[in-house]
Design a protein around this motif. Structure first.
Motif, PDB file in Angstrom:
ATOM      1  N   CYS A 100     -54.715  31.298  -0.320  1.00 10.98           N
ATOM      2  CA  CYS A 100     -55.572  32.192  -0.010  1.00 10.98           C
ATOM      3  C   CYS A 100     -55.609  32.557   1.687  1.00 10.98           C
ATOM      4  O   CYS A 100     -55.811  31.833   2.568  1.00 10.98           O
ATOM      5  CB  CYS A 100     -56.990  32.256  -0.728  1.00 10.98           C
ATOM      6  SG  CYS A 100     -57.787  31.188  -0.650  1.00 10.98           S
ATOM      7  N   THR A 101     -56.011  33.888   1.836  1.00 16.38           N
ATOM      8  CA  THR A 101     -56.150  33.770   3.152  1.00 16.38           C
ATOM      9  C   THR A 101     -57.291  33.200   3.901  1.00 16.38           C
ATOM     10  O   THR A 101     -57.076  32.691   4.860  1.00 16.38           O
ATOM     11  CB  THR A 101     -56.843  35.825   3.708  1.00 16.38           C
ATOM     12  OG1 THR A 101     -55.690  36.294   3.087  1.00 16.38           O
ATOM     13  CG2 THR A 101     -56.702  35.645   5.214  1.00 16.38           C
ATOM     14  N   PRO A 102     -58.546  32.886   3.229  1.00 17.88           N
ATOM     15  CA  PRO A 102     -59.902  31.936   3.862  1.00 17.88           C
ATOM     16  C   PRO A 102     -59.194  31.110   4.160  1.00 17.88           C
ATOM     17  O   PRO A 102     -59.791  30.224   5.371  1.00 17.88           O
ATOM     18  CB  PRO A 102     -60.603  32.011   2.921  1.00 17.88           C
ATOM     19  CG  PRO A 102     -61.028  33.714   1.676  1.00 17.88           C
ATOM     20  CD  PRO A 102     -59.311  34.038   1.967  1.00 17.88           C
ATOM     21  N   CYS A 103     -58.411  30.254   3.660  1.00 16.62           N
ATOM     22  CA  CYS A 103     -57.781  28.471   3.112  1.00 16.62           C
ATOM     23  C   CYS A 103     -56.912  29.069   4.640  1.00 16.62           C
ATOM     24  O   CYS A 103     -56.435  27.830   5.059  1.00 16.62           O
ATOM     25  CB  CYS A 103     -57.228  28.219   1.772  1.00 16.62           C
ATOM     26  SG  CYS A 103     -58.158  28.161   0.863  1.00 16.62           S
ATOM     27  N   ALA A 104     -55.983  29.661   5.077  1.00 12.26           N
ATOM     28  CA  ALA A 104     -54.904  30.065   5.747  1.00 12.26           C
ATOM     29  C   ALA A 104     -55.439  30.104   6.706  1.00 12.26           C
ATOM     30  O   ALA A 104     -54.886  29.738   8.326  1.00 12.26           O
ATOM     31  CB  ALA A 104     -54.146  30.767   5.285  1.00 12.26           C
ATOM     32  N   PHE A 105     -56.663  30.896   7.104  1.00 13.52           N
ATOM     33  CA  PHE A 105     -57.253  31.347   8.149  1.00 13.52           C
ATOM     34  C   PHE A 105     -58.523  31.029   8.426  1.00 13.52           C
ATOM     35  O   PHE A 105     -59.398  31.735   8.384  1.00 13.52           O
ATOM     36  CB  PHE A 105     -57.457  32.944   8.952  1.00 13.52           C
ATOM     37  CG  PHE A 105     -55.481  33.138   8.888  1.00 13.52           C
ATOM     38  CD1 PHE A 105     -54.706  33.039   9.742  1.00 13.52           C
ATOM     39  CD2 PHE A 105     -54.485  33.732   7.915  1.00 13.52           C
ATOM     40  CE1 PHE A 105     -53.198  33.248   9.553  1.00 13.52           C
ATOM     41  CE2 PHE A 105     -53.698  34.276   8.147  1.00 13.52           C
ATOM     42  CZ  PHE A 105     -53.214  33.755   8.446  1.00 13.52           C
ATOM     43  N   PRO A 106     -59.094  30.159   8.161  1.00 13.35           N
ATOM     44  CA  PRO A 106     -60.430  29.034   8.710  1.00 13.35           C
ATOM     45  C   PRO A 106     -61.186  29.683   9.528  1.00 13.35           C
ATOM     46  O   PRO A 106     -62.352  30.276   9.205  1.00 13.35           O
ATOM     47  CB  PRO A 106     -60.331  28.035   8.060  1.00 13.35           C
ATOM     48  CG  PRO A 106     -59.251  27.408   8.831  1.00 13.35           C
ATOM     49  CD  PRO A 106     -58.178  28.642   8.716  1.00 13.35           C
ATOM     50  N   ASP A 107     -60.217  30.680  10.237  1.00 11.72           N
ATOM     51  CA  ASP A 107     -61.347  31.103  11.742  1.00 11.72           C
ATOM     52  C   ASP A 107     -62.165  32.096  11.441  1.00 11.72           C
ATOM     53  O   ASP A 107     -62.533  32.175  12.577  1.00 11.72           O
ATOM     54  CB  ASP A 107     -60.357  30.606  13.582  1.00 11.72           C
ATOM     55  CG  ASP A 107     -59.995  29.290  13.333  1.00 11.72           C
ATOM     56  OD1 ASP A 107     -61.141  28.380  13.318  1.00 11.72           O
ATOM     57  OD2 ASP A 107     -59.162  28.406  13.753  1.00 11.72           O
ATOM     58  N   ASP A 108     -60.752  32.651  11.154  1.00  7.68           N
ATOM     59  CA  ASP A 108     -61.493  34.370  10.659  1.00  7.68           C
ATOM     60  C   ASP A 108     -62.455  34.626   9.330  1.00  7.68           C
ATOM     61  O   ASP A 108     -62.991  35.543   8.970  1.00  7.68           O
ATOM     62  CB  ASP A 108     -60.287  35.512  10.008  1.00  7.68           C
ATOM     63  CG  ASP A 108     -59.163  35.123  11.324  1.00  7.68           C
ATOM     64  OD1 ASP A 108     -59.908  34.919  12.618  1.00  7.68           O
ATOM     65  OD2 ASP A 108     -57.897  35.227  11.765  1.00  7.68           O
ATOM     66  N   ALA A 109     -63.312  33.532   8.932  1.00  9.62           N
ATOM     67  CA  ALA A 109     -64.174  33.895   7.877  1.00  9.62           C
ATOM     68  C   ALA A 109     -65.062  34.451   8.442  1.00  9.62           C
ATOM     69  O   ALA A 109     -65.484  34.392  10.172  1.00  9.62           O
ATOM     70  CB  ALA A 109     -64.007  32.306   7.512  1.00  9.62           C
ATOM     71  N   VAL A 110     -65.315  35.283   7.756  1.00  7.50           N
ATOM     72  CA  VAL A 110     -66.747  35.730   8.121  1.00  7.50           C
ATOM     73  C   VAL A 110     -67.739  35.014   7.370  1.00  7.50           C
ATOM     74  O   VAL A 110     -67.971  34.704   6.696  1.00  7.50           O
ATOM     75  CB  VAL A 110     -67.126  37.417   7.692  1.00  7.50           C
ATOM     76  CG1 VAL A 110     -68.240  38.210   7.369  1.00  7.50           C
ATOM     77  CG2 VAL A 110     -65.290  38.638   7.923  1.00  7.50           C
ATOM     78  N   PRO A 111     -68.946  34.745   8.177  1.00  2.89           N
ATOM     79  CA  PRO A 111     -70.679  34.276   8.132  1.00  2.89           C
ATOM     80  C   PRO A 111     -70.731  34.506   6.709  1.00  2.89           C
ATOM     81  O   PRO A 111     -70.749  36.169   6.989  1.00  2.89           O
ATOM     82  CB  PRO A 111     -71.372  34.485   9.536  1.00  2.89           C
ATOM     83  CG  PRO A 111     -70.321  34.784  10.247  1.00  2.89           C
ATOM     84  CD  PRO A 111     -69.201  35.423  10.081  1.00  2.89           C
ATOM     85  N   ALA A 112     -71.818  33.821   5.612  1.00  5.39           N
ATOM     86  CA  ALA A 112     -72.350  34.327   4.744  1.00  5.39           C
ATOM     87  C   ALA A 112     -73.808  34.756   5.268  1.00  5.39           C
ATOM     88  O   ALA A 112     -74.268  34.103   4.466  1.00  5.39           O
ATOM     89  CB  ALA A 112     -71.559  33.635   3.556  1.00  5.39           C
ATOM     90  N   GLY A 113     -73.834  35.031   6.511  1.00  8.85           N
ATOM     91  CA  GLY A 113     -75.716  35.818   6.813  1.00  8.85           C
ATOM     92  C   GLY A 113     -75.417  37.144   5.778  1.00  8.85           C
ATOM     93  O   GLY A 113     -74.915  37.808   5.270  1.00  8.85           O
ATOM     94  N   PRO A 114     -77.286  37.575   6.482  1.00  6.63           N
ATOM     95  CA  PRO A 114     -77.428  39.045   5.889  1.00  6.63           C
ATOM     96  C   PRO A 114     -76.239  40.143   7.076  1.00  6.63           C
ATOM     97  O   PRO A 114     -75.758  39.725   7.867  1.00  6.63           O
ATOM     98  CB  PRO A 114     -78.351  39.525   6.532  1.00  6.63           C
ATOM     99  CG  PRO A 114     -78.987  37.958   7.194  1.00  6.63           C
ATOM    100  CD  PRO A 114     -77.807  36.876   7.474  1.00  6.63           C
ATOM    101  N   PRO A 115     -75.840  40.988   5.910  1.00  5.70           N
ATOM    102  CA  PRO A 115     -75.166  42.253   6.919  1.00  5.70           C
ATOM    103  C   PRO A 115     -75.900  42.753   8.007  1.00  5.70           C
ATOM    104  O   PRO A 115     -76.768  42.803   8.164  1.00  5.70           O
ATOM    105  CB  PRO A 115     -74.963  42.816   6.022  1.00  5.70           C
ATOM    106  CG  PRO A 115     -76.420  43.076   4.857  1.00  5.70           C
ATOM    107  CD  PRO A 115     -76.875  41.855   4.969  1.00  5.70           C
ATOM    108  N   ALA A 116     -74.941  42.856   9.138  1.00  2.00           N
ATOM    109  CA  ALA A 116     -75.474  43.572  10.082  1.00  2.00           C
ATOM    110  C   ALA A 116     -75.999  44.969  10.714  1.00  2.00           C
ATOM    111  O   ALA A 116     -75.119  45.494   9.303  1.00  2.00           O
ATOM    112  CB  ALA A 116     -74.394  42.894  11.443  1.00  2.00           C
ATOM    113  N   ALA A 117     -77.512  44.961  11.174  1.00  3.59           N
ATOM    114  CA  ALA A 117     -77.552  46.539  11.134  1.00  3.59           C
ATOM    115  C   ALA A 117     -76.343  47.431  11.584  1.00  3.59           C
ATOM    116  O   ALA A 117     -77.058  48.697  12.029  1.00  3.59           O
ATOM    117  CB  ALA A 117     -79.140  46.359  11.719  1.00  3.59           C
TER     118      ALA A 117
END
Length: 122
Positions: A100-117
């Motif tokens: 999967c894409t997150p496993c293939a490109f771990p540096d590009d993963a989006v942090p699982a925090g609150p969405p930006a304003a």
């Protein structure tokens, strides 16, 4: 061995169909040999070739049984499961990546925090 009759593109007589045309009509070749072929000329390349089957010798498509539906669902689920993290990716994993894409490109993963304003105020 007799040579196949060759017809120009869109000029085949009635009674012949390609595999896709047979499938659209609910038929299958049913073990018959290729009866004729179509050739579509192209510039500077060899012509495109499509094989034709006789419609009168075609057989009806076999119905999908529950076991065949289950096997197809299992095969599709295997194509969606990442071999590294063992999760359903939600899409068919491309063979070029093999995961999967997150496993293939771990540096590009989006942090699982609150969405930006995005600078908008409430």
């Amino acid at each position: 061995m007799a040579a196949l009759p060759v017809y120009r593109w869109r000029l085949a007589p009635d009674g012949y169909a390609t595999r896709r045309q047979l499938r659209a009509a609910g038929l299958r070749p049913g073990g018959q040999d290729v009866a004729a072929q179509l050739e579509r000329p192209r510039r500077r390349r060899e012509p495109l070739v499509a094989y034709l089957y006789r419609v009168d010798r075609a057989k009806p498509m076999r119905p999908m049984t529950p076991a065949r539906w289950a096997a197809l669902a299992k095969a599709n689920a295997a194509r969606r499961t990442c071999p590294k993290c063992r999760r359903d990716a939600g899409y068919v994993i491309p063979p070029s990546l093999g995961m999967c894409t997150p496993c293939a490109f771990p540096d590009d993963a989006v942090p699982a925090g609150p969405p930006a304003a995005h600078g908008l105020r409430a």
